[in-house]
Design an enzyme around this catalytic site. Sequence first.
Site, short mmCIF file in Angstrom:
data_model
loop_
_atom_site.label_atom_id
_atom_site.label_comp_id
_atom_site.label_asym_id
_atom_site.label_seq_id
_atom_site.Cartn_x
_atom_site.Cartn_y
_atom_site.Cartn_z
N HIS A 110 0.84 -1.20 0.00
CA HIS A 110 0.00 0.00 0.00
C HIS A 110 0.87 1.25 0.00
O HIS A 110 0.64 2.19 -0.76
CB HIS A 110 -0.90 0.06 1.25
CG HIS A 110 -1.91 -1.03 1.34
ND1 HIS A 110 -2.07 -1.78 2.48
CD2 HIS A 110 -2.83 -1.47 0.45
CE1 HIS A 110 -3.05 -2.65 2.28
NE2 HIS A 110 -3.52 -2.49 1.05
N LYS A 118 -16.69 -6.41 7.25
CA LYS A 118 -15.52 -7.21 7.59
C LYS A 118 -15.26 -7.16 9.09
O LYS A 118 -15.52 -6.16 9.74
CB LYS A 118 -14.27 -6.66 6.88
CG LYS A 118 -14.26 -6.88 5.38
CD LYS A 118 -12.93 -6.40 4.82
CE LYS A 118 -12.86 -6.60 3.32
NZ LYS A 118 -11.56 -6.15 2.79
N ARG A 131 -1.65 -5.85 -8.33
CA ARG A 131 -0.61 -6.85 -8.08
C ARG A 131 -0.62 -7.95 -9.12
O ARG A 131 0.41 -8.54 -9.40
CB ARG A 131 -0.81 -7.50 -6.71
CG ARG A 131 -0.56 -6.60 -5.54
CD ARG A 131 -0.88 -7.31 -4.26
NE ARG A 131 -2.30 -7.67 -4.29
CZ ARG A 131 -2.98 -8.19 -3.30
NH1 ARG A 131 -2.36 -8.47 -2.18
NH2 ARG A 131 -4.26 -8.47 -3.40
N SER A 162 -2.73 -7.68 2.87
CA SER A 162 -3.13 -7.48 4.28
C SER A 162 -3.58 -8.80 4.90
O SER A 162 -3.27 -9.09 6.06
CB SER A 162 -4.25 -6.46 4.39
OG SER A 162 -3.79 -5.18 4.07
#
Length: 168
Positions: A24, A48, A97, A135
């Site tokens: 990030h 979440k 990514r 993460s």
Amino acid sequence: MSRSANTAVTAVYSGTFDPLTLGHEDAIRRAAQMFDQVIIAVARAHHKNTMFTLDERLALAQAALADCPNVKALPFDGLIVEFVRAQNAQVIVRGLRSVTDYDYETQMSGMNRHMAPEVDTVFLHTSAHVQHISSTLVREISKLGGDVSGLVSAPVLNALQAKVATKH
């Protein structure tokens, strides 16, 4: 869309950042070199079960990027395009990514463009040395007692270690 050379351009980089990783940071630091201001939009993420509270995630983002004067972290909830408009921003920055990220982000970019034609999305390919970081993996490795020191900045590492220590 035409902008004058004197118009400051604000970009928004959104996510849950639970926790903020060096991946990030790579994208945010690169965006900070391209845009006049970068806002890290930290999602409340009601859907979440986050490791860190919203306030903790905001504080960690500010601490990790304290050396970037044109970067600030703010909370957001709801549609990112509405947040972008509320901040008078013109650009959404997204990190990529993998091909999987590209497929998802392209769809999101198209939908955001549909809802807010005045807002552009810029994709930044993650630098090779941080491309493998997520993460989710950082949280899991940390919970299992693994070393994540090469995956997050010092403030985030300290917070992760403190969080894991309180669980045991």
